[in-house]
Design an enzyme around this catalytic site. Sequence first.
Site, mmCIF file in Angstrom:
data_model
loop_
_atom_site.group_PDB
_atom_site.id
_atom_site.type_symbol
_atom_site.label_atom_id
_atom_site.label_comp_id
_atom_site.label_asym_id
_atom_site.label_seq_id
_atom_site.Cartn_x
_atom_site.Cartn_y
_atom_site.Cartn_z
ATOM 1 N N ILE A 9 77.025 1.264 41.053
ATOM 2 C CA ILE A 9 77.587 0.434 42.127
ATOM 3 C C ILE A 9 77.339 -1.045 41.824
ATOM 4 O O ILE A 9 78.232 -1.894 41.969
ATOM 5 C CB ILE A 9 76.996 0.847 43.497
ATOM 6 C CG1 ILE A 9 77.418 2.287 43.819
ATOM 7 C CG2 ILE A 9 77.454 -0.111 44.599
ATOM 8 C CD1 ILE A 9 76.745 2.905 45.035
ATOM 9 N N THR A 19 67.824 3.536 35.274
ATOM 10 C CA THR A 19 68.968 4.461 35.283
ATOM 11 C C THR A 19 70.276 3.717 35.004
ATOM 12 O O THR A 19 71.324 4.342 34.890
ATOM 13 C CB THR A 19 69.099 5.173 36.651
ATOM 14 O OG1 THR A 19 69.230 4.172 37.672
ATOM 15 C CG2 THR A 19 67.879 6.040 36.946
ATOM 16 N N ASP A 39 61.435 -5.596 37.069
ATOM 17 C CA ASP A 39 61.199 -4.444 37.940
ATOM 18 C C ASP A 39 60.946 -4.924 39.366
ATOM 19 O O ASP A 39 60.096 -5.808 39.572
ATOM 20 C CB ASP A 39 59.969 -3.693 37.387
ATOM 21 C CG ASP A 39 59.850 -2.296 37.936
ATOM 22 O OD1 ASP A 39 59.996 -2.127 39.166
ATOM 23 O OD2 ASP A 39 59.612 -1.371 37.143
ATOM 24 N N SER A 68 69.183 10.044 43.906
ATOM 25 C CA SER A 68 69.142 11.491 43.672
ATOM 26 C C SER A 68 68.037 12.188 44.463
ATOM 27 O O SER A 68 66.845 11.906 44.311
ATOM 28 C CB SER A 68 68.997 11.802 42.171
ATOM 29 O OG SER A 68 68.497 13.099 41.982
ATOM 30 N N TYR A 87 63.630 11.323 49.061
ATOM 31 C CA TYR A 87 64.620 10.242 48.915
ATOM 32 C C TYR A 87 65.126 9.786 50.283
ATOM 33 O O TYR A 87 65.198 8.580 50.560
ATOM 34 C CB TYR A 87 65.795 10.740 48.057
ATOM 35 C CG TYR A 87 66.961 9.773 47.993
ATOM 36 C CD1 TYR A 87 66.882 8.601 47.249
ATOM 37 C CD2 TYR A 87 68.153 10.033 48.691
ATOM 38 C CE1 TYR A 87 67.953 7.706 47.192
ATOM 39 C CE2 TYR A 87 69.217 9.157 48.637
ATOM 40 C CZ TYR A 87 69.123 7.995 47.895
ATOM 41 O OH TYR A 87 70.178 7.110 47.840
ATOM 42 N N LYS A 128 64.975 5.971 52.151
ATOM 43 C CA LYS A 128 66.142 5.206 52.589
ATOM 44 C C LYS A 128 66.068 4.893 54.091
ATOM 45 O O LYS A 128 66.546 3.844 54.537
ATOM 46 C CB LYS A 128 67.421 5.970 52.236
ATOM 47 C CG LYS A 128 67.725 5.934 50.741
ATOM 48 C CD LYS A 128 68.108 4.518 50.336
ATOM 49 C CE LYS A 128 68.204 4.329 48.850
ATOM 50 N NZ LYS A 128 68.686 2.999 48.485
ATOM 51 N N VAL A 150 78.065 14.594 41.137
ATOM 52 C CA VAL A 150 78.909 15.763 40.867
ATOM 53 C C VAL A 150 80.278 15.404 40.261
ATOM 54 O O VAL A 150 80.738 16.073 39.323
ATOM 55 C CB VAL A 150 79.037 16.639 42.143
ATOM 56 C CG1 VAL A 150 79.722 15.899 43.272
ATOM 57 C CG2 VAL A 150 79.736 17.941 41.867
ATOM 58 N N ASP A 163 70.240 20.049 50.094
ATOM 59 C CA ASP A 163 71.662 19.738 50.312
ATOM 60 C C ASP A 163 72.060 20.070 51.747
ATOM 61 O O ASP A 163 71.750 21.152 52.242
ATOM 62 C CB ASP A 163 72.545 20.576 49.372
ATOM 63 C CG ASP A 163 72.826 19.865 48.070
ATOM 64 O OD1 ASP A 163 72.441 18.687 47.943
ATOM 65 O OD2 ASP A 163 73.432 20.488 47.179
HETATM 66 P P1 NAD Z 1 72.375 3.816 39.755
HETATM 67 O O1 NAD Z 1 71.204 4.656 39.349
HETATM 68 O O2 NAD Z 1 73.551 3.805 38.882
HETATM 69 O O3 NAD Z 1 71.906 2.312 39.987
HETATM 70 C C1 NAD Z 1 70.616 1.942 40.391
HETATM 71 C C2 NAD Z 1 70.194 0.759 39.531
HETATM 72 O O4 NAD Z 1 68.885 0.335 39.956
HETATM 73 C C3 NAD Z 1 70.090 1.105 38.044
HETATM 74 O O5 NAD Z 1 70.775 0.133 37.274
HETATM 75 C C4 NAD Z 1 68.606 1.096 37.781
HETATM 76 O O6 NAD Z 1 68.276 0.766 36.438
HETATM 77 C C5 NAD Z 1 68.120 0.073 38.778
HETATM 78 N N1 NAD Z 1 66.705 0.243 39.082
HETATM 79 C C6 NAD Z 1 66.059 1.403 39.355
HETATM 80 N N2 NAD Z 1 64.754 1.167 39.529
HETATM 81 C C7 NAD Z 1 64.575 -0.170 39.390
HETATM 82 C C8 NAD Z 1 63.440 -1.011 39.438
HETATM 83 N N3 NAD Z 1 62.220 -0.517 39.665
HETATM 84 N N4 NAD Z 1 63.604 -2.338 39.233
HETATM 85 C C9 NAD Z 1 64.837 -2.848 38.964
HETATM 86 N N5 NAD Z 1 65.951 -2.090 38.898
HETATM 87 C C10 NAD Z 1 65.815 -0.771 39.103
HETATM 88 O O7 NAD Z 1 72.749 4.288 41.220
HETATM 89 P P2 NAD Z 1 73.969 3.871 42.169
HETATM 90 O O8 NAD Z 1 74.733 5.102 42.442
HETATM 91 O O9 NAD Z 1 74.667 2.685 41.652
HETATM 92 O O10 NAD Z 1 73.181 3.507 43.499
HETATM 93 C C11 NAD Z 1 72.988 2.169 43.932
HETATM 94 C C12 NAD Z 1 72.289 2.206 45.287
HETATM 95 O O11 NAD Z 1 73.084 2.912 46.217
HETATM 96 C C13 NAD Z 1 70.934 2.883 45.282
HETATM 97 O O12 NAD Z 1 70.086 2.175 46.174
HETATM 98 C C14 NAD Z 1 71.219 4.249 45.844
HETATM 99 O O13 NAD Z 1 70.093 4.839 46.450
HETATM 100 C C15 NAD Z 1 72.303 3.921 46.845
HETATM 101 N N6 NAD Z 1 73.189 5.043 47.197
HETATM 102 C C16 NAD Z 1 74.075 5.505 46.264
HETATM 103 C C17 NAD Z 1 74.926 6.554 46.620
HETATM 104 C C18 NAD Z 1 75.942 7.096 45.652
HETATM 105 O O14 NAD Z 1 76.704 7.980 46.049
HETATM 106 N N7 NAD Z 1 76.023 6.613 44.412
HETATM 107 C C19 NAD Z 1 74.850 7.138 47.896
HETATM 108 C C20 NAD Z 1 73.919 6.636 48.800
HETATM 109 C C21 NAD Z 1 73.114 5.566 48.450
#
Ligand code: NAD
Length: 326
Positions: free
Chosen positions: A17, A40, A61, A86, A149, A153, A193, A287
């Site tokens: 995102i 990630t 970080d 996740s 998780y 949140k 998924v 789930d």
């Molecule tokens: P993603 O894993 O692709 O992105 C998360 C990013 O955060 C990664 O680039 C990772 O390297 C970085 N990161 C992780 N730990 C870190 C740290 N300690 N310091 C600095 N950077 C760090 O995941 P995403 O799907 O892009 O999710 C983005 C956000 O949206 C997250 O907060 C996630 O919980 C939330 N979210 C996503 C979804 C979805 O469907 N993708 C749904 C609900 C919430």
Amino acid sequence: MIGNKTAVLITGGAGFIGTNLCEYFLSKGYFVICLDNFATGFRHNVTPFLNNENFRLIEGDIRNLETCKVAVTDVDYVLHQAALGSVPRSINDPITTNDVNVSGFLNMLSASKEAQVKRFVYAASSSTYGDSESLPKVEDVIGKPLSPYAITKYVNELYADIFNKTYGLETVGLRYFNVFGRKQDPNGAYAAVIPKFVMQLMKHESPIINGDGNFSRDFTYIDNVIQMNELAMLSENPEAINTVYNTAFGDRTTLNDMVTSLKEYLSDFDSEISNIPIIHGPNRVGDIPHSLASIDKAKKLLNYNPKYSFQQGLKEAVKWYWDNLK
Ligand code: NAD
């Protein structure tokens, strides 16, 4: 401001995102700072931005407060995406998930408050609805969390609320519902998924659906999520801030229907994909059976108007995966 540009800090900007947000806000003429430790996310996601004079990468970080303080310097808005996503990951390693998602979040809030940023918009999650069975999900009716998780949140929302009430920091939480689209990582044990199934089908492997496939999700295309971030960041409606919003399309699709559509769209590129059988496995711990968002609040207070239905978004995503990862 950095130079004469409005500055946006996107934490997690090398992730799925975050990378899409970096690209969008650069295209809109903002100065974009990405803070990421590549836990990630991927370096190749930000490589295309590195030559842009309006982009700065901070490899660091969010668990380190000093790093957060450096990152927010001269920043107008924070779009906080960094977290360990996740549900299964959090079940396998709740300690690290909590460190990043709660302590890291608190560091970012604290640094943002001290730097007096204009607004802190953050990625919340539909997992906060937990065991609530009511459908559609409305923002003020939540259940008990079903995973570590989900707890992290929800704690984010509680902290954001307190930082607003105690210190006056403007915050907006976006409860994302199963986001999908270009640049989402299809690999690894914790892959989402849709990209996982796309990659398997492109390799002529059978996707395994957890359960009978009748569970449903409000799958949300990335461009709708970008729109919500921009609206939340810029809204001048005082009633629209210091609250949380469902960030979704507002419709639901069963896993079985999702796979049927995937096979159909992928068959336009490779007709053999239509014959690949689907396998069903056991349900997965944590789930929830169904998820469907009410998006009335976002429509009313933020003028949210999602442009991509699930089917429209899926067509775009499939084409992107075919063009970029086949
Ligand atoms: P993603 O894993 O692709 O992105 C998360 C990013 O955060 C990664 O680039 C990772 O390297 C970085 N990161 C992780 N730990 C870190 C740290 N300690 N310091 C600095 N950077 C760090 O995941 P995403 O799907 O892009 O999710 C983005 C956000 O949206 C997250 O907060 C996630 O919980 C939330 N979210 C996503 C979804 C979805 O469907 N993708 C749904 C609900 C919430």
